[in-house]
Each structure stands twice: as C-alpha cells, then as structure tokens.
Design an enzyme around this catalytic site. Structure first.
Site, PDB file in Angstrom:
ATOM      1  N   ARG A  30       0.936  -1.214   0.070  1.00 32.92           N
ATOM      2  CA  ARG A  30      -0.023  -0.075   0.065  1.00 32.92           C
ATOM      3  C   ARG A  30       0.716   1.237   0.024  1.00 32.92           C
ATOM      4  O   ARG A  30       0.491   2.317  -0.637  1.00 32.92           O
ATOM      5  CB  ARG A  30      -0.907  -0.152   1.181  1.00 32.92           C
ATOM      6  N   ALA A  91      -7.195   7.266  -0.389  1.00 25.22           N
ATOM      7  CA  ALA A  91      -6.873   5.765  -0.413  1.00 25.22           C
ATOM      8  C   ALA A  91      -7.749   5.107   0.610  1.00 25.22           C
ATOM      9  O   ALA A  91      -7.675   5.620   2.012  1.00 25.22           O
ATOM     10  CB  ALA A  91      -5.531   5.480   0.160  1.00 25.22           C
ATOM     11  N   SER A  92      -8.838   4.333   0.232  1.00 25.08           N
ATOM     12  CA  SER A  92      -9.898   3.997   0.989  1.00 25.08           C
ATOM     13  C   SER A  92      -9.184   2.863   2.259  1.00 25.08           C
ATOM     14  O   SER A  92      -8.272   2.578   1.998  1.00 25.08           O
ATOM     15  CB  SER A  92     -10.848   3.162   0.420  1.00 25.08           C
ATOM     16  N   ALA A  93     -10.008   2.772   3.399  1.00 19.22           N
ATOM     17  CA  ALA A  93      -9.351   2.051   4.488  1.00 19.22           C
ATOM     18  C   ALA A  93      -9.173   0.581   3.922  1.00 19.22           C
ATOM     19  O   ALA A  93     -10.325   0.152   3.172  1.00 19.22           O
ATOM     20  CB  ALA A  93     -10.164   2.166   5.600  1.00 19.22           C
ATOM     21  N   PRO A  94      -8.047  -0.026   4.227  1.00 19.67           N
ATOM     22  CA  PRO A  94      -7.859  -1.367   3.659  1.00 19.67           C
ATOM     23  C   PRO A  94      -9.022  -2.581   3.940  1.00 19.67           C
ATOM     24  O   PRO A  94      -9.413  -2.901   3.266  1.00 19.67           O
ATOM     25  CB  PRO A  94      -6.507  -1.966   4.466  1.00 19.67           C
TER      26      PRO A  94
END
Length: 370
Positions: A30, A91-94
């Site tokens: 990431r 960047a969205s939360a994983p």
C-alpha cells in the site's frame, strides 16, 4: 518492522480476506500508492497531516493502518497540509477495500471495469489477481490519473487506464464480468448495467442523499436489469457528476409541532436509513447534537427545506418548513411506515436498476417501496 511484517499485521485485522486476496495484499504494498504528504482521516478522532520527509515512521505506520488517507482536497485546489475543504480523492481504508473485493468475487480470467482509479491501489490489487490485461480503470481527474499511472508502474503493474468520466463506463471493452466502483453514487448509471455481462456483478457504494452509505452488490440478470442487496455501511466521495450542494430558499417558514423524536428517526437502524432513502430519494439531511441535550435536524430538497429542533425540557418538538413540500411531514410518514413493517434491518432490503431508473424493495424485488 519490515514491510512484510506491516502487511501481515494489517491483514490479520481483516477477517474478510481469503488466502488469495491476502497474498495479493502482500504483493501490492500500500505504501507505494501513498503520496509523501497526505491527510490521515481516522474514524475515531481528528485528522492529521502525514509527511514522509518530516516523520517517515509515522507516515509508514499510517500507510499500513486500517485508515482512509485523503490524497486530494477541493480537486487539488487546496493544500493537503491543512486538511480543510472537500475531500476529493483518497486511499480507502484497507478493510473497506477488502469488503468490496470480497463481494466482487472474481474468477480467474475475469475482465473487470473499475470506476475511479484514485491512487491506483485497488487497480493494482485487481491486476495482480487477474492480470494487467483484464483490468480497465477509469479516472476523471488528470492529476490523479497521472499519479496513479506512476504508482502502478512503481508497483510493477500496467492495467488499462482511461482518462474520462466513469459514469459512462468504458464501452470499448464491454461486456465486463465484474464492475468495481470506488466512488459513491446515489443513482446507478445505467451504462454500468449495459456494460455488465449477463451474470456479471456490479459492486459500488450507494450514497443516497439521506443518511449514511451502503456497500451494494447488484447482479446483471441478462434482461437489461440488475438486482441485488445492501451490505455493510460505508462513506465514499461522490462520483463527480453526482455531487450535490445545498440550495438556498427564501420562503417564509411554516411553524408546527411534532411528537416524533427526530433523534430516533436518524439513529434507529440502517434499515430505517435505506427505507427513508428509497421512499424520499431527493431529500437530504444533516443533524447535530447540541449543548444541554438538544438536537437539531435540517432537511432540504431542490425546492424545500425544514428545521426540526428537539429540546429535553419540552414535550413538543419545534418544526419549521418552507417551500411547496413539507419535508418533515414526508420524513415522519416514511419513518412510521418503516416501523409499521416491523422495523426491518438492512439485510431485508435490495435494489433493482432498470432502463427507467432504480427502485428499492423490501424482501423481494416484487415488493417495491418506491
């Protein structure tokens, strides 16, 4: 701590990952998709700047935390370091990414259309799992598009990237087995249904104008329609063509009183949120807790608005409405209708999209609530 150890610690928090996706998360780190300066946006506290040059350890910790990271504000016109303005790329939360990929459930060799490339991380995850040649990702913002291409190249992937409006999909490579959407929509663009293969799947964040957002999976059933259900709660930035702003109204308010507590309307359950959004698709709401236990609810549509104020010292609740519609009256009726059904939860609701529009239903596609 090594990168591999950081990824392992992160993925161990995500129970919705199978072994194949776990391997993909290790293969596409990431941090390769996080800019040197970004705004951390945790769910449980205030946001803050992360700066790789000034504090590389915190930057790396956040890159491998289960947290969304804002990468653009006001379409790039605002300084990311202040964290103020409209968040327009992230960047969205994983764990949210993993939930969407689990619902997508692609087979080997599936062709996937992604709407909203963003940082490029989810495109990279999909490309690693399915092959670069099977992934088409559409991004509307030139700067975001350019950065995503650089990020993907650094990660060793080269899916097909398209600069354009994702609301129209990308018909040149249709039909697709899966359509993966990384921005919120309140109205599903019919182009996505048209471009899905019969038996294909569309996964997207449904962000109705009323409270909340819901991760949604629709199945293209082969007759020009798509049918599916709602899953976990989410919040995403809107598809640019579906952003909305609050209109100004100048009419005089009409005063009335209600005995329905507005706090219960907005806090009962996700099922109530979906029911209200389905019955009142053009009504927006915002609420806040105030000092002394007071509570204020604002409602608005294109031509009307309402203000509802609860104070614990008064049995009656003050209502102000203006415009041709009585928005609180409509909201009250929708909420009580949901209660009359036995307060069904989110998993009993679904959505159907046809060439004529979209409809929310309860228990069965034959039982429309709109």
């Amino acid at each position: 701590m090594s990168i591999g150890e950081r990824v392992t610690a992160l993925t161990n928090q995500m129970t919705n990952l199978d072994d194949r996706w776990r391997d993909v998360f290790h293969a596409v780190p990431r941090h390769l998709f996080i800019p040197d300066r970004a705004w951390c946006h945790p769910d449980d506290g205030p946001g803050y700047l992360i700066d790789r040059t000034a504090d590389p350890e915190t930057w790396m910790d956040v890159a491998y935390s289960n947290t969304s990271i804002v990468t653009q504000i006001n379409d790039g016109a605002a300084d990311i370091g202040r964290g103020k303005g409209d968040y327009t790329s992230s960047a969205s939360a994983p764990s949210v990414v993993a939930a969407g990929l689990k619902l997508l459930d692609p087979y080997d060799g599936d062709e996937v259309l992604e709407i909203g490339t963003g940082t490029g991380w989810t495109a990279g995850l999909l490309a690693n799992r399915l092959g670069d040649e099977n992934i088409t990702s559409v991004e509307i913002d030139q700067a975001v598009f350019t950065t995503a291409a650089e990020n993907l190249k650094r990660a060793g992937h080269s899916p097909r990237l398209i600069l354009g409006d994702g609301a129209g999909g990308w018909p040149e490579k249709a039909p697709y087995d899966r359509i993966h959407v990384t921005c919120g929509v309140y109205q599903v663009p019919y182009a996505w249904v048209e471009q899905a293969r019969p038996g294909g799947v569309i996964v997207f964040p449904w962000m109705p104008r009323w409270e909340g957002g819901h991760l949604t999976r629709l199945n293209a059933v082969g007759d020009g329609t798509a049918v599916g259900r709602f899953y976990g709660g989410v919040r995403f930035m809107m598809l640019r063509s579906q952003r909305w702003s609050r209109p100004r109204h100048e009419d005089v308010y009409r005063r009335s009183t209600t005995y329905l507590d507005p706090r219960r309307v907005v806090r009962s359950s996700y099922g109530a949120e979906i029911a209200i959004a389905g019955m009142l698709p053009d009504v927006c709401g915002a609420h806040e807790d105030q000092e002394g236990g007071e509570f204020h609810l604002s409602l608005w549509s294109d031509d009307s608005d309402a203000q509802v104020h609860y104070a614990p010292d008064y049995k009656g609740i003050a209502v102000l409405q203006r415009g041709p519609r009585g928005l609180w009256d409509e909201l009250e009726a929708a909420y009580l209708r949901w209660m009359s059904w036995g307060t069904p939860h989110r998993d009993r609701f679904g959505m159907t999209v046809t060439p004529e529009g979209q409809h929310v239903w309860l228990d069965s596609p034959d039982n429309l609530i709109t």
